[in-house]
Design a protein around this motif. Structure first.
Motif, PDB file in Angstrom:
ATOM      1  N   LEU A 168      -7.846  -2.891  -6.662  1.00 28.33           N
ATOM      2  CA  LEU A 168      -8.444  -1.772  -5.929  1.00 28.33           C
ATOM      3  C   LEU A 168      -7.442  -1.039  -5.033  1.00 28.33           C
ATOM      4  CD1 LEU A 168     -11.951  -3.180  -4.907  1.00 28.33           C
ATOM      5  CD2 LEU A 168     -11.456  -1.472  -6.667  1.00 28.33           C
ATOM      6  N   LEU A 169      -6.162  -1.369  -5.172  1.00 30.91           N
ATOM      7  CA  LEU A 169      -5.138  -0.700  -4.374  1.00 30.91           C
ATOM      8  C   LEU A 169      -4.168   0.084  -5.249  1.00 30.91           C
ATOM      9  CD1 LEU A 169      -4.384  -3.551  -1.819  1.00 30.91           C
ATOM     10  CD2 LEU A 169      -5.727  -1.494  -1.415  1.00 30.91           C
ATOM     11  N   ASN A 170      -3.688  -0.540  -6.298  1.00 28.08           N
ATOM     12  CA  ASN A 170      -2.739   0.095  -7.207  1.00 28.08           C
ATOM     13  C   ASN A 170      -3.474   0.459  -8.499  1.00 28.08           C
ATOM     14  OD1 ASN A 170      -0.216  -0.393  -5.601  1.00 28.08           O
ATOM     15  ND2 ASN A 170      -0.898  -2.514  -5.860  1.00 28.08           N
ATOM     16  N   TRP A 171      -3.385   1.740  -8.886  1.00 26.66           N
ATOM     17  CA  TRP A 171      -4.165   2.252 -10.016  1.00 26.66           C
ATOM     18  C   TRP A 171      -3.230   2.736 -11.123  1.00 26.66           C
ATOM     19  CZ3 TRP A 171      -9.433   1.895 -10.174  1.00 26.66           C
ATOM     20  CH2 TRP A 171     -10.059   1.542  -8.973  1.00 26.66           C
ATOM     21  N   ASP A 172      -3.545   2.335 -12.378  1.00 22.74           N
ATOM     22  CA  ASP A 172      -2.834   2.809 -13.565  1.00 22.74           C
ATOM     23  C   ASP A 172      -3.665   3.892 -14.237  1.00 22.74           C
ATOM     24  OD1 ASP A 172      -0.772   0.938 -13.225  1.00 22.74           O
ATOM     25  OD2 ASP A 172      -1.965  -0.612 -14.226  1.00 22.74           O
ATOM     26  N   GLU A 173      -3.028   5.028 -14.502  1.00 30.59           N
ATOM     27  CA  GLU A 173      -3.740   6.144 -15.138  1.00 30.59           C
ATOM     28  C   GLU A 173      -3.844   5.904 -16.639  1.00 30.59           C
ATOM     29  OE1 GLU A 173      -2.250  10.439 -15.555  1.00 30.59           O
ATOM     30  OE2 GLU A 173      -3.367  10.421 -13.637  1.00 30.59           O
ATOM     31  N   TYR A 218     -11.914  14.615 -16.947  1.00 34.21           N
ATOM     32  CA  TYR A 218     -11.914  13.474 -16.042  1.00 34.21           C
ATOM     33  C   TYR A 218     -10.603  12.697 -16.103  1.00 34.21           C
ATOM     34  CZ  TYR A 218     -16.809  14.594 -15.744  1.00 34.21           C
ATOM     35  OH  TYR A 218     -17.989  15.260 -15.547  1.00 34.21           O
ATOM     36  N   ILE A 219     -10.203  12.190 -14.926  1.00 30.95           N
ATOM     37  CA  ILE A 219      -9.064  11.279 -14.818  1.00 30.95           C
ATOM     38  C   ILE A 219      -9.626   9.859 -14.796  1.00 30.95           C
ATOM     39  CG2 ILE A 219      -7.115  10.546 -13.382  1.00 30.95           C
ATOM     40  CD1 ILE A 219      -7.224  13.432 -12.152  1.00 30.95           C
ATOM     41  N   ILE A 220      -9.108   9.000 -15.682  1.00 31.63           N
ATOM     42  CA  ILE A 220      -9.614   7.625 -15.790  1.00 31.63           C
ATOM     43  C   ILE A 220      -8.484   6.675 -15.400  1.00 31.63           C
ATOM     44  CG2 ILE A 220     -10.652   5.911 -17.324  1.00 31.63           C
ATOM     45  CD1 ILE A 220     -11.430   8.411 -19.104  1.00 31.63           C
ATOM     46  N   GLU A 221      -8.771   5.780 -14.464  1.00 32.94           N
ATOM     47  CA  GLU A 221      -7.756   4.862 -13.945  1.00 32.94           C
ATOM     48  C   GLU A 221      -8.285   3.434 -13.949  1.00 32.94           C
ATOM     49  OE1 GLU A 221      -5.541   7.042 -10.393  1.00 32.94           O
ATOM     50  OE2 GLU A 221      -7.697   7.483 -10.402  1.00 32.94           O
ATOM     51  N   ARG A 222      -7.338   2.495 -13.999  1.00 32.97           N
ATOM     52  CA  ARG A 222      -7.680   1.063 -14.010  1.00 32.97           C
ATOM     53  C   ARG A 222      -6.854   0.348 -12.933  1.00 32.97           C
ATOM     54  NH1 ARG A 222      -6.324  -1.615 -19.496  1.00 32.97           N
ATOM     55  NH2 ARG A 222      -4.203  -1.444 -18.668  1.00 32.97           N
ATOM     56  N   SER A 223      -7.461  -0.685 -12.313  1.00 32.00           N
ATOM     57  CA  SER A 223      -6.786  -1.453 -11.271  1.00 32.00           C
ATOM     58  C   SER A 223      -7.221  -2.911 -11.360  1.00 32.00           C
ATOM     59  CB  SER A 223      -7.135  -0.892  -9.886  1.00 32.00           C
ATOM     60  OG  SER A 223      -6.614  -1.713  -8.864  1.00 32.00           O
ATOM     61  N   PHE A 249       0.839  -1.199   0.000  1.00 30.46           N
ATOM     62  CA  PHE A 249       0.000   0.000   0.000  1.00 30.46           C
ATOM     63  C   PHE A 249       0.872   1.246   0.000  1.00 30.46           C
ATOM     64  CE2 PHE A 249      -2.178   3.307   2.574  1.00 30.46           C
ATOM     65  CZ  PHE A 249      -3.194   3.604   1.672  1.00 30.46           C
ATOM     66  N   GLN A 250       0.640   2.107  -0.968  1.00 28.96           N
ATOM     67  CA  GLN A 250       1.350   3.380  -1.052  1.00 28.96           C
ATOM     68  C   GLN A 250       0.444   4.470  -0.496  1.00 28.96           C
ATOM     69  OE1 GLN A 250       4.391   3.497  -1.963  1.00 28.96           O
ATOM     70  NE2 GLN A 250       4.744   1.622  -3.136  1.00 28.96           N
ATOM     71  N   PRO A 251       0.787   5.075   0.642  1.00 28.53           N
ATOM     72  CA  PRO A 251      -0.102   6.079   1.231  1.00 28.53           C
ATOM     73  C   PRO A 251      -0.491   7.199   0.281  1.00 28.53           C
ATOM     74  CG  PRO A 251       1.569   5.454   2.812  1.00 28.53           C
ATOM     75  CD  PRO A 251       1.945   4.793   1.505  1.00 28.53           C
ATOM     76  N   ASN A 252       0.418   7.550  -0.652  1.00 27.50           N
ATOM     77  CA  ASN A 252       0.082   8.647  -1.571  1.00 27.50           C
ATOM     78  C   ASN A 252      -0.802   8.203  -2.729  1.00 27.50           C
ATOM     79  OD1 ASN A 252       1.893   7.205  -3.074  1.00 27.50           O
ATOM     80  ND2 ASN A 252       3.443   8.827  -3.215  1.00 27.50           N
ATOM     81  N   SER A 253      -1.230   6.933  -2.730  1.00 30.84           N
ATOM     82  CA  SER A 253      -2.162   6.480  -3.764  1.00 30.84           C
ATOM     83  C   SER A 253      -3.595   6.882  -3.444  1.00 30.84           C
ATOM     84  CB  SER A 253      -2.090   4.952  -3.925  1.00 30.84           C
ATOM     85  OG  SER A 253      -2.600   4.294  -2.768  1.00 30.84           O
ATOM     86  N   GLN A 254      -3.830   7.362  -2.225  1.00 30.02           N
ATOM     87  CA  GLN A 254      -5.160   7.790  -1.810  1.00 30.02           C
ATOM     88  C   GLN A 254      -5.113   9.271  -1.443  1.00 30.02           C
ATOM     89  OE1 GLN A 254      -7.869   5.940  -1.832  1.00 30.02           O
ATOM     90  NE2 GLN A 254      -6.993   3.939  -2.237  1.00 30.02           N
ATOM     91  N   PRO A 255      -6.259   9.953  -1.450  1.00 27.18           N
ATOM     92  CA  PRO A 255      -6.275  11.355  -1.025  1.00 27.18           C
ATOM     93  C   PRO A 255      -5.800  11.493   0.422  1.00 27.18           C
ATOM     94  CG  PRO A 255      -8.367  10.732  -2.060  1.00 27.18           C
ATOM     95  CD  PRO A 255      -7.591   9.468  -1.854  1.00 27.18           C
ATOM     96  N   PHE A 309     -10.951  -3.213 -12.499  1.00 23.57           N
ATOM     97  CA  PHE A 309     -11.786  -2.171 -11.909  1.00 23.57           C
ATOM     98  C   PHE A 309     -11.417  -0.834 -12.549  1.00 23.57           C
ATOM     99  CE2 PHE A 309     -10.883  -5.463  -8.805  1.00 23.57           C
ATOM    100  CZ  PHE A 309     -12.143  -5.818  -8.363  1.00 23.57           C
ATOM    101  N   TYR A 310     -12.394   0.068 -12.581  1.00 23.29           N
ATOM    102  CA  TYR A 310     -12.167   1.395 -13.145  1.00 23.29           C
ATOM    103  C   TYR A 310     -12.580   2.455 -12.141  1.00 23.29           C
ATOM    104  CZ  TYR A 310     -11.375  -0.884 -17.604  1.00 23.29           C
ATOM    105  OH  TYR A 310     -10.867  -1.676 -18.607  1.00 23.29           O
ATOM    106  N   ARG A 311     -11.850   3.586 -12.180  1.00 25.85           N
ATOM    107  CA  ARG A 311     -12.166   4.733 -11.331  1.00 25.85           C
ATOM    108  C   ARG A 311     -12.138   5.987 -12.200  1.00 25.85           C
ATOM    109  NH1 ARG A 311      -8.547   5.424  -6.063  1.00 25.85           N
ATOM    110  NH2 ARG A 311      -6.925   6.019  -7.566  1.00 25.85           N
ATOM    111  N   VAL A 312     -13.206   6.783 -12.113  1.00 27.40           N
ATOM    112  CA  VAL A 312     -13.318   8.029 -12.865  1.00 27.40           C
ATOM    113  C   VAL A 312     -13.435   9.164 -11.860  1.00 27.40           C
ATOM    114  CG1 VAL A 312     -14.662   9.331 -14.551  1.00 27.40           C
ATOM    115  CG2 VAL A 312     -14.467   6.843 -14.770  1.00 27.40           C
ATOM    116  N   THR A 313     -12.562  10.168 -11.995  1.00 28.69           N
ATOM    117  CA  THR A 313     -12.532  11.296 -11.066  1.00 28.69           C
ATOM    118  C   THR A 313     -12.553  12.591 -11.861  1.00 28.69           C
ATOM    119  OG1 THR A 313     -11.125   9.964  -9.606  1.00 28.69           O
ATOM    120  CG2 THR A 313     -11.289  12.320  -9.134  1.00 28.69           C
ATOM    121  N   GLU A 314     -13.398  13.528 -11.418  1.00 31.84           N
ATOM    122  CA  GLU A 314     -13.430  14.824 -12.087  1.00 31.84           C
ATOM    123  C   GLU A 314     -12.255  15.661 -11.624  1.00 31.84           C
ATOM    124  OE1 GLU A 314     -16.528  18.487 -13.097  1.00 31.84           O
ATOM    125  OE2 GLU A 314     -17.090  16.925 -11.657  1.00 31.84           O
TER     126      GLU A 314
END
Length: 665
Positions: free
Chosen positions: A627-632, A619-624, A375-381, A659-664
């Motif tokens: 659910l821990l490590n995300w590729d932009e 939007y920023i689109i990421e894939r994992s 777990f990389q602490p800077n991977s989360q807000p 998994f996908y994550r979309v962030t404005e």
């Protein structure tokens, strides 16, 4: 070989060993002679056991298991002179121990210059395990118990408590329960009892365990046969003089050879003559685990991928529905000695982070392989997490360690409130640590009517976060409050975690003051959480249509002059108190976007993602895959009206999940 033990006047020699399989029950000892010099063979040996945390050769509480002052000479037992021969000594099942000390006090020859041995084997098996599980059919001796402290708490595998007002002083009625283990007929050879949170005068003094093979025996009727009875249980206050509670006493009766379908556990008298009740935190009925019945054996909890800070060990957990033998595997190979319900890895590094772990119910089912994920602490807000440690009962106070990673928005470096000791109903803590392990300058003050424990346990970070609690106010006019001050300017989200005590179902109203948002919840209690661990969000804004779950989320919070406040309250009837167990204040979150569809083209392996968007948004689109490590995939994808689509082309065919994550922006 050791030169201390010479002739008949030498010093003792030997070793201390801690078997990797954990606590074991020994029934024998085998010793193999070395290659030469039969005068150096042991003549007088002693085997001792200890359950101290870290005993050594010279120190510790050691109990003699077996002693033989006249071991037959190997030259007599094997007159042809053959060496590397083994003598075996059986002494029946003994109490379980974590550590063993094998000592040679004298060797065979008066003129020997040393002691030698080729091999020492301790013969036995792993400690007996509990045959009961939460949810087993149970009959209480009576209903004379508080609502949240009924008989099922004694078998829930958590530090909750069963209290019964029938057994008072020396003249009360018996109390206890009848349980029918779901695994069927079992041969119980041991019993453990864990003291509850307070009042040692309520601890059992005289108990009886009985078995029955009737079809449906009850507390008051049936053919019951006594398995074990103890009229003088040593007071917990004597065994644990520092006053620590939630301590366990073990009792073994290996001579019981009969199996039963049902068991009746009875307390006939408590420790204190003036006690107003009987209480116990946990009762376990123990049987040896030999082989699994694959028609019955099943996993209740399987290990999951576990986030861990770089350089820390990960711990995996499992729970099965009976006394079945377990074996952990790494990369498909059995791990020697890893046969308990949990397994702790070596420290996780970049080199071993790809290792896969699984657990087998031996001879039956293997769990799916999982990994320890760095777990990389800077991977989360950036966030501030607070954990109310609680107190009073149900396993509280419960602190989390700095390296523990948990929460819906994963983070380490949680703040325990208070940092030391038991929980308090109201308090203040300044300069909270954030999820980057930095001083934030933010202060939190909490004001409530009481602190307690929920009973979710301490087996992992999330369970610990949900165990301690503070209680809600009695009305909207007199709420409990949690107030952050010195909060920097920006936009925040707040995640509020809320699990109630066993057998309670409180309604709780949450109000996030600065954003004027309210959410109405029916709290999940510890019984529900323990049967299905996980986070379940409630979003209801209608007090007449409450959702049931264990956390709520507020978004788009803008501090008012550096202040962010949560109010919470319940109906105030005292029967079921609302709670807050933990909370996260998270920087930079805006209202969570909703992905409306995900479609895959089997031929091209293209995945199409569609979400509701703002017409001018980017939007920023990421894939994992975990659910821990995300590729932009894109860092500034433009909206296409109020619904936007993105195509992830040619996703690798060997990915079993994505998994996908979309962030404005």
């Amino acid at each position: 070989m050791n030169f201390d033990t010479v002739g008949i006047d030498g010093l003792p020699s030997g070793f201390v060993v801690t078997p990797g399989v954990g606590k074991t029950v020994l029934s024998g000892l085998a010793m193999q002679s070395a290659n030469d010099a039969p005068d150096r063979d042991p003549k007088w040996v002693r085997l001792e056991g200890s359950n101290d945390e870290a005993p050594n050769w010279l120190e510790g509480n050691w109990t003699v298991i077996y002693e033989n002052e006249n071991v037959p000479a190997w030259s007599t037992e094997f007159p042809t002179g053959d060496r590397f021969q083994t003598q075996t000594f059986e002494f029946g099942d003994q109490n379980p121990y974590l550590h063993y000390r094998w000592t040679v006090l004298e060797v065979q020859g008066e003129g020997a210059n040393s002691m030698q041995i080729a091999e020492v084997e301790f013969l036995g098996q792993s400690v007996p395990v509990d045959v009961t599980q939460p949810g087993d059919s149970l009959i209480a001796s009576s209903g004379n118990s508080p609502g949240s402290e009924a008989a099922p708490n004694a078998l829930d595998n958590q530090p909750t408590k069963y209290l019964n007002f029938d057994t008072v002083g020396i003249d009360g009625l018996p109390s206890g329960f009848v349980v029918t283990p779901a695994v069927g007929e079992t041969n119980v050879v041991g019993l453990t009892m864990q003291s509850a949170n307070d009042a040692p005068e309520r601890d059992p003094l005289s108990i009886r365990l009985e078995g029955s093979n009737d079809t449906e025996p009850s507390w008051e009727s049936g053919n019951w046969e006594v398995i074990y009875e103890n009229e003088e249980i040593t007071p917990w206050s004597t065994l644990f003089p520092t006053g620590d509670r939630f301590q366990t006493q073990e009792f073994y009766f290996f001579d019981n050879a009969k199996s039963y379908l049902h068991y009746r556990w009875t307390v006939l008298q408590v420790q204190g003559e003036a006690a107003n009740s009987m209480q116990i935190a946990e009762v376990e009925l123990l049987a040896f685990s030999t082989s699994a019945d694959c028609d019955l054996a099943d996993f209740l909890i399987k290990p999951v991928e576990t986030p861990v800070l770089l350089g820390e060990s990960a711990e995996f957990f499992t729970k099965v529905n009976g006394p079945w033998p377990l074996q952990w595997h790494k990369n498909g190979e059995p791990i020697p000695g890893a046969i308990q319900a949990s397994y702790k890895t070596d420290p996780i590094t970049a080199e071993n982070a790809g290792d896969e772990y699984s657990v087998e119910i031996v001879g039956c089912e293997m769990s799916e392989p999982v990994k320890a994920v760095i777990f990389q602490p800077n991977s989360q807000p950036v966030s501030i997490g607070i954990n109310f440690v609680g107190g009073g009962a149900n396993g509280a106070p419960t602190s989390v360690e700095a390296a523990d990673v948990g929460g819906v928005s994963l983070q380490a470096y949680w703040n325990n409130l208070p940092p030391d000791g038991a929980g308090v109903a109201s308090g203040l803590q300044d300069n909270l640590l954030n999820s980057r392990n930095e001083d934030s300058g933010v202060t939190v003050e909490w004001i409530s009517g009481n602190t307690w424990g929920a009973g979710t346990g301490t087996s992992n970070t999330d369970a610990k976060l949900l165990n301690g609690l503070i209680e809600g106010g009695d009305s909207e006019g007199t709420p409990s409050t949690i107030t952050f001050t010195n909060v920097p300017d920006g936009t925040y989200s707040m995640l509020v975690y809320s699990v109630a005590r066993p057998l309670e179902f409180p309604s709780v109203d949450f109000e996030q003051v600065e954003s004027s948002q309210k959410i109405f919840m029916t709290e999940e209690n510890a019984d529900a959480y323990n049967s299905e661990p996980g986070y379940r969000q409630v979003t209801s804004i209608d007090s007449e249509n409450r959702g049931t779950g264990n956390y709520v989320r507020f978004d788009d919070i803008i501090p008012a002059e550096g202040t962010v406040t949560l109010n919470f309250w319940d109906l105030g009837d005292g029967a079921a108190n609302s709670t807050v167990n933990a909370l996260q204040l998270i920087e930079g979150f805006s209202q969570e976007l909703e992905i409306t569809s995900i479609d895959i083209d089997p031929g091209s392996r293209n995945i199409t993602i569609t979400w509701a968007s703002r017409e001018t948004g980017r939007y920023i689109i990421e894939r994992s895959t975990d659910l821990l490590n995300w590729d932009e995939l894109d860092d500034s994808y433009p909206a296409n009206g109020d619904s936007t689509t993105f195509i992830d082309a040619g996703v690798f065919g060997d990915l079993s999940k994505v998994f996908y994550r979309v962030t404005e922006e």
